[in-house]
Scaffold this motif. Structure first.
Motif, PDB file in Angstrom:
ATOM      1  N   ALA A 185       9.161  -5.535 -10.802  1.00  0.00           N
ATOM      2  CA  ALA A 185       7.935  -4.827 -10.431  1.00  0.00           C
ATOM      3  C   ALA A 185       7.980  -4.419  -8.961  1.00  0.00           C
ATOM      4  O   ALA A 185       7.628  -3.285  -8.607  1.00  0.00           O
ATOM      5  N   ARG A 186       8.404  -5.328  -8.104  1.00  0.00           N
ATOM      6  CA  ARG A 186       8.475  -5.008  -6.680  1.00  0.00           C
ATOM      7  C   ARG A 186       9.408  -3.823  -6.436  1.00  0.00           C
ATOM      8  O   ARG A 186       9.102  -2.930  -5.639  1.00  0.00           O
ATOM      9  N   ALA A 187      10.550  -3.808  -7.117  1.00  0.00           N
ATOM     10  CA  ALA A 187      11.495  -2.698  -6.952  1.00  0.00           C
ATOM     11  C   ALA A 187      10.877  -1.384  -7.410  1.00  0.00           C
ATOM     12  O   ALA A 187      11.068  -0.337  -6.769  1.00  0.00           O
ATOM     13  N   THR A 188      10.115  -1.427  -8.508  1.00  0.00           N
ATOM     14  CA  THR A 188       9.446  -0.220  -8.988  1.00  0.00           C
ATOM     15  C   THR A 188       8.437   0.283  -7.966  1.00  0.00           C
ATOM     16  O   THR A 188       8.385   1.481  -7.645  1.00  0.00           O
ATOM     17  N   TYR A 189       7.607  -0.626  -7.441  1.00  0.00           N
ATOM     18  CA  TYR A 189       6.591  -0.218  -6.481  1.00  0.00           C
ATOM     19  C   TYR A 189       7.233   0.363  -5.218  1.00  0.00           C
ATOM     20  O   TYR A 189       6.757   1.368  -4.667  1.00  0.00           O
ATOM     21  N   GLU A 190       8.312  -0.256  -4.768  1.00  0.00           N
ATOM     22  CA  GLU A 190       9.000   0.262  -3.582  1.00  0.00           C
ATOM     23  C   GLU A 190       9.604   1.639  -3.853  1.00  0.00           C
ATOM     24  O   GLU A 190       9.582   2.517  -2.981  1.00  0.00           O
ATOM     25  N   ARG A 191      10.114   1.829  -5.046  1.00  0.00           N
ATOM     26  CA  ARG A 191      10.686   3.138  -5.401  1.00  0.00           C
ATOM     27  C   ARG A 191       9.603   4.218  -5.378  1.00  0.00           C
ATOM     28  O   ARG A 191       9.854   5.353  -4.947  1.00  0.00           O
ATOM     29  N   VAL A 192       8.412   3.857  -5.808  1.00  0.00           N
ATOM     30  CA  VAL A 192       7.295   4.811  -5.818  1.00  0.00           C
ATOM     31  C   VAL A 192       6.829   5.124  -4.401  1.00  0.00           C
ATOM     32  O   VAL A 192       6.313   6.225  -4.139  1.00  0.00           O
ATOM     33  N   TYR A 216       4.981   6.166 -14.346  1.00  0.00           N
ATOM     34  CA  TYR A 216       3.590   5.777 -14.616  1.00  0.00           C
ATOM     35  C   TYR A 216       2.899   5.315 -13.332  1.00  0.00           C
ATOM     36  O   TYR A 216       1.731   5.665 -13.085  1.00  0.00           O
ATOM     37  N   MET A 217       3.593   4.511 -12.507  1.00  0.00           N
ATOM     38  CA  MET A 217       2.963   4.042 -11.276  1.00  0.00           C
ATOM     39  C   MET A 217       2.711   5.197 -10.303  1.00  0.00           C
ATOM     40  O   MET A 217       1.702   5.200  -9.588  1.00  0.00           O
ATOM     41  N   ALA A 218       3.596   6.171 -10.289  1.00  0.00           N
ATOM     42  CA  ALA A 218       3.342   7.360  -9.475  1.00  0.00           C
ATOM     43  C   ALA A 218       2.086   8.077  -9.958  1.00  0.00           C
ATOM     44  O   ALA A 218       1.289   8.584  -9.151  1.00  0.00           O
ATOM     45  N   ALA A 219       1.897   8.115 -11.277  1.00  0.00           N
ATOM     46  CA  ALA A 219       0.694   8.732 -11.837  1.00  0.00           C
ATOM     47  C   ALA A 219      -0.548   7.918 -11.486  1.00  0.00           C
ATOM     48  O   ALA A 219      -1.619   8.495 -11.210  1.00  0.00           O
ATOM     49  N   GLU A 230       2.914  12.670 -16.455  1.00  0.00           N
ATOM     50  CA  GLU A 230       1.671  13.412 -16.677  1.00  0.00           C
ATOM     51  C   GLU A 230       0.929  12.981 -17.937  1.00  0.00           C
ATOM     52  O   GLU A 230      -0.169  13.487 -18.212  1.00  0.00           O
ATOM     53  N   HIS A 231       1.500  12.056 -18.711  1.00  0.00           N
ATOM     54  CA  HIS A 231       0.792  11.551 -19.893  1.00  0.00           C
ATOM     55  C   HIS A 231      -0.352  10.609 -19.528  1.00  0.00           C
ATOM     56  O   HIS A 231      -1.267  10.395 -20.327  1.00  0.00           O
ATOM     57  N   LEU A 232      -0.298  10.036 -18.322  1.00  0.00           N
ATOM     58  CA  LEU A 232      -1.310   9.058 -17.941  1.00  0.00           C
ATOM     59  C   LEU A 232      -2.613   9.756 -17.590  1.00  0.00           C
ATOM     60  O   LEU A 232      -2.631  10.748 -16.860  1.00  0.00           O
ATOM     61  N   GLY A 233      -3.707   9.234 -18.111  1.00  0.00           N
ATOM     62  CA  GLY A 233      -5.026   9.777 -17.814  1.00  0.00           C
ATOM     63  C   GLY A 233      -6.047   8.658 -17.762  1.00  0.00           C
ATOM     64  O   GLY A 233      -5.726   7.481 -17.978  1.00  0.00           O
ATOM     65  N   THR A 246       0.837  -1.202   0.000  1.00  0.00           N
ATOM     66  CA  THR A 246       0.000   0.000   0.000  1.00  0.00           C
ATOM     67  C   THR A 246       0.869   1.248   0.000  1.00  0.00           C
ATOM     68  O   THR A 246       2.037   1.219   0.373  1.00  0.00           O
ATOM     69  N   ILE A 247       0.238   2.343  -0.395  1.00  0.00           N
ATOM     70  CA  ILE A 247       0.834   3.670  -0.268  1.00  0.00           C
ATOM     71  C   ILE A 247      -0.274   4.636   0.122  1.00  0.00           C
ATOM     72  O   ILE A 247      -1.393   4.564  -0.398  1.00  0.00           O
ATOM     73  N   ALA A 248       0.029   5.508   1.064  1.00  0.00           N
ATOM     74  CA  ALA A 248      -0.869   6.596   1.444  1.00  0.00           C
ATOM     75  C   ALA A 248      -0.024   7.872   1.419  1.00  0.00           C
ATOM     76  O   ALA A 248       1.097   7.889   1.913  1.00  0.00           O
ATOM     77  N   GLY A 249      -0.553   8.902   0.843  1.00  0.00           N
ATOM     78  CA  GLY A 249       0.236  10.111   0.679  1.00  0.00           C
ATOM     79  C   GLY A 249       0.881  10.139  -0.692  1.00  0.00           C
ATOM     80  O   GLY A 249       0.731   9.221  -1.496  1.00  0.00           O
ATOM     81  N   PRO A 250       1.618  11.202  -0.975  1.00  0.00           N
ATOM     82  CA  PRO A 250       2.163  11.387  -2.325  1.00  0.00           C
ATOM     83  C   PRO A 250       3.239  10.365  -2.657  1.00  0.00           C
ATOM     84  O   PRO A 250       3.969   9.903  -1.776  1.00  0.00           O
ATOM     85  N   PRO A 251       3.356   9.989  -3.935  1.00  0.00           N
ATOM     86  CA  PRO A 251       4.414   9.060  -4.340  1.00  0.00           C
ATOM     87  C   PRO A 251       5.789   9.703  -4.196  1.00  0.00           C
ATOM     88  O   PRO A 251       5.929  10.931  -4.172  1.00  0.00           O
TER      89      PRO A 251
END
Length: 298
Positions: free
Chosen positions: A278-285, A252-255, A158-161, A147-152
């Motif tokens: 993927a896990r490393a990306t999520y942890e970085r975010v 993208y995951m931050a978006a 910003e391309h993601l919508g 989980t994440i709560a608060g800003p990434p």
């Protein structure tokens, strides 16, 4: 699975369906909605699937599509539950009660595509179904729930919508490609209609997120598979193979987190433990592990 079977076998079907004295399983009805809601709210992250269903349906009664919720009762007290539709999804179900639920699920005659949820209970449910001859195609026993709560922690791309129905013909093939990569077979095997309706429903609900490049091809996409006022659950994360390896995933995951937090303060997902990238990306975010899920695919 041998170790798990030896641990749970005493309360499986060979022992009166695993039911302790006074414990019974029955299908929930509308009058059970409040108890189920209270039960699921004990862990709003792990139970986001059923809480999302209740938010939409407003009732614990069986759906018009044939899905139902099995409840384990001690007298009038609901001890645990399990969604029984296309999939089995336990709700605050102690592993020691899983044999009873597995027996009831088997008696229904329904074939399930998967079991997913907290790992100990999922594996115990599968052990029960295995006693009735149901064999898994694949067992993913270690899936960090994050989980994440608060800003990434990284800047969002910003391309993601949010996806638009006008782009459905572009989004659907990307969703199908993700599904096939994830589970090993096409979601269209039984026909295109059901899966197409599912994807359209996510777009209409504002739960599809996508970036299309200048030629209209999907670069990245993800969906919110379950949404409540407290928690969203991200699913279907997919990057076009032509764009992989360029360091784009974290942005993208931050978006995704930024868009999801317009709907609920906590964003969740679960990921295969072996998917180290993927896990490393999520942890970085900024995602952090709060539990462990498992998925059994039939």
């Amino acid at each position: 699975m041998a170790k798990m079977l030896s641990r749970v076998a005493p309360w499986l079907a060979s022992r009166k369906d695993g039911a302790a004295p006074g414990v019974a399983v029955r299908t929930l009805g509308g009058s059970d909605t409040s108890q189920l809601m209270d039960l699921a709210r004990q862990d709003a992250v792990a139970n986001v699937f059923i809480l999302s269903h209740l938010a939409i349906a407003g009732s614990a009664a069986p759906t018009t599509g044939g899905a139902s919720i099995l409840g384990v009762f001690d007298g009038g007290t609901l001890l645990g539950a399990c969604w029984a539709g296309a999939n089995l999804v336990p709700v605050q179900l102690d592993p020691e009660l899983a044999g009873t639920v597995a027996a009831s699920a088997h008696r229904s005659g329904r074939r399930y595509a998967s079991i997913f949820g907290p790992a100990d209970t999922v594996l115990a449910l599968y052990a029960g179904l295995e006693r009735f001859g149901q064999s898994a195609h694949e067992i993913r026993s270690d899936q960090p729930l994050m989980t994440i709560a608060g800003p990434p922690a990284v800047a969002p791309d910003e391309h993601l919508g949010f996806g638009q129905l006008a782009d459905f013909d572009r989004i659907l093939p990307a969703c199908a490609a993700m599904f096939e990569e994830e589970v090993g077979y096409s979601p269209f095997l039984g026909g295109r209609e059901y899966y197409s309706r599912r994807v359209k429903g996510l777009i209409r609900a504002g739960h599809s997120m996508v970036h299309l490049d200048a030629s209209g091809e999907v670069v990245f996409k993800a969906e919110l598979g379950a949404v409540t006022p407290e928690v969203t659950q991200v699913q279907g994360v997919w990057m076009n193979p032509e764009y992989r390896g360029q360091g784009l995933s974290a942005g993208y995951m931050a978006a995704v987190v930024g868009l999801a937090q317009n709907l609920a303060p906590v964003t969740s997902l679960y990921v295969n433990n072996f998917n180290t990238r993927a896990r490393a990306t999520y942890e970085r975010v900024g995602f952090r592990q709060v539990g462990t899920f498992a998925t059994v695919l039939f």
